[in-house]
Write an enzyme that holds these catalytic residues in place. Sequence first.
Site, short mmCIF file in Angstrom:
data_model
loop_
_atom_site.label_atom_id
_atom_site.label_comp_id
_atom_site.label_asym_id
_atom_site.label_seq_id
_atom_site.Cartn_x
_atom_site.Cartn_y
_atom_site.Cartn_z
N CYS A 114 41.93 47.49 35.83
CA CYS A 114 41.16 47.84 37.04
C CYS A 114 41.47 49.24 37.57
O CYS A 114 40.64 49.86 38.22
CB CYS A 114 41.40 46.81 38.13
N HIS A 275 38.31 49.97 44.37
CA HIS A 275 37.96 49.16 43.20
C HIS A 275 37.39 47.84 43.72
O HIS A 275 37.94 47.23 44.64
CB HIS A 275 39.20 48.91 42.35
N ASN A 305 33.15 42.13 39.68
CA ASN A 305 34.24 43.07 39.38
C ASN A 305 34.01 43.62 37.97
O ASN A 305 34.10 42.87 37.00
CB ASN A 305 35.57 42.30 39.48
N1 COA Z 1 34.17 27.41 41.91
C1 COA Z 1 34.59 26.31 42.58
N2 COA Z 1 35.90 26.02 42.73
C2 COA Z 1 36.79 26.85 42.18
C3 COA Z 1 36.41 28.00 41.46
C4 COA Z 1 35.04 28.26 41.33
N3 COA Z 1 34.56 29.33 40.67
N4 COA Z 1 37.52 28.64 41.03
C5 COA Z 1 38.58 27.91 41.46
N5 COA Z 1 38.14 26.84 42.15
C6 COA Z 1 38.93 25.79 42.81
C7 COA Z 1 40.29 25.63 42.20
O1 COA Z 1 40.24 24.76 41.08
C8 COA Z 1 41.06 25.00 43.36
O2 COA Z 1 40.75 23.65 43.40
P1 COA Z 1 41.87 22.56 43.85
O3 COA Z 1 42.26 22.95 45.24
O4 COA Z 1 41.14 21.27 43.76
O5 COA Z 1 42.98 22.72 42.87
C9 COA Z 1 40.44 25.67 44.57
O6 COA Z 1 39.17 26.18 44.15
C10 COA Z 1 41.28 26.79 45.15
O7 COA Z 1 41.73 27.61 44.07
P2 COA Z 1 42.47 28.97 44.33
O8 COA Z 1 42.69 29.65 43.03
O9 COA Z 1 43.68 28.74 45.20
O10 COA Z 1 41.37 29.73 45.19
P3 COA Z 1 41.46 31.06 46.00
O11 COA Z 1 41.05 30.81 47.37
O12 COA Z 1 42.73 31.79 45.77
O13 COA Z 1 40.31 31.91 45.32
C11 COA Z 1 40.09 33.71 43.75
C12 COA Z 1 40.38 32.22 43.93
C13 COA Z 1 40.22 34.00 42.26
C14 COA Z 1 38.68 33.98 44.20
C15 COA Z 1 41.07 34.54 44.59
O14 COA Z 1 42.38 34.08 44.39
C16 COA Z 1 41.00 36.00 44.27
O15 COA Z 1 39.97 36.61 44.43
N6 COA Z 1 42.12 36.61 43.86
C17 COA Z 1 42.13 37.98 43.47
C18 COA Z 1 41.57 38.09 42.09
C19 COA Z 1 41.24 39.49 41.70
O16 COA Z 1 40.95 40.32 42.51
N7 COA Z 1 41.28 39.71 40.40
C20 COA Z 1 40.93 40.96 39.85
C21 COA Z 1 42.12 41.82 39.80
S1 COA Z 1 41.78 43.41 40.26
#
Ligand code: COA
Length: 348
Positions: A114, A275, A305
Amino acid sequence: MQHSKIAGIGYYVPKNVYTNTDLSRFMETSDEWIQERTGIKERRFADRLGETTTTMGIEAAKVAIARAGITAQDVDFIIFATLSPDYYFPGCGVLLQREMKMKEIGALDIRNQCSGFVYALSVADQFIKTGMYKNILVVGSEKHSFAMDFETRSRNVSVIFGDGAGAVVLQPTQKEGQGILSTHLHSDGADAEILAMFYPGSHANKWMPEKPGYPAQELGGLFMTTEQLESGAALPYMDGPAVFKKAVVKFPEVIKEALAKNNLEAKDIDLLVPHQANLRISQYVQQLLGLRDDQVFNNIQKYGNTTAASVPIALCEAWEAGKIKEGDLVCLAAFGSGFTWASALLRW
Ligand code: COA
């Protein structure tokens, strides 16, 4: 000493639009979940056979080169940032050089995920400052769709990423205070496995922690067994919450570092182009820095992204929309896998 300035900028995104609802046909997810957690409404996916990371980079490069008022034959160095190259090796830089019929110039590929574009810009800036090159083409391009898994097991990763490319031409300027004022690069490998793709690789399981969720494999390598492939070991791995926590600390830190280096404050920024990792991360950073809505540009809603391509695509869209004028202070910042993070401050 001469500085470098962005003399031309362009971007390219594939035509195929995939909305959140489209993705919910392949996996258990919803438009509501994706928008609430990431801000993303839709993304573009490259044509499976016709488009590659290199061909998208070329489309963006053509626009940047034309806007710089030069031809492909005038380019004297290529820097290509991507994590999704056409081949494991060689890199995309040489493929672009060949297809654009450029001279036998140097071509460097950068693998900083990224933050790849901001790293690439910083490298180009050093070559311009020393007078080594006069027309450097810097490209950020990604075709994520080819390596993504659209099953529910990968939904936390696959709903976030999209395809596209952006490019700039960097040239020297003698005008004091114009162009790139400074760049700032950082890394911390302590959490390298938190956002990673382990195959193909030579890791031999040396670094992979035994944690739930990590694909448990005996050995790394270029060739995988059917069981390994089916277990999803070749797919990208991301601990989303851990990435989020680190990003909201490092983004503001590296922006403040750039401002302090130039005796400026957050209020002096005309446009921050972060980003496009997650709209919630950008909003958090905006709030921490006390920036108004018109001081921050986001387009993750439309493209998801696009990793190394996100900063040049957003910068180009902002410029085309008239949000960047001559003399404006523009801040670029990125954070991603590695972890690596970086910023660049520019006077347009
Ligand atoms: N649709 C529906 N549910 C989803 C899902 C999706 N696409 N992806 C994950 N879930 C579920 C998980 O299974 C979990 O379920 P559970 O509680 O029953 O176990 C729940 O949603 C919460 O998961 P979690 O990973 O804790 O969610 P979150 O609130 O942290 O959101 C991201 C996930 C990935 C959106 C978030 O963590 C994020 O954006 N992080 C930064 C990632 C990033 O920027 N990456 C690029 C690097 S530059």
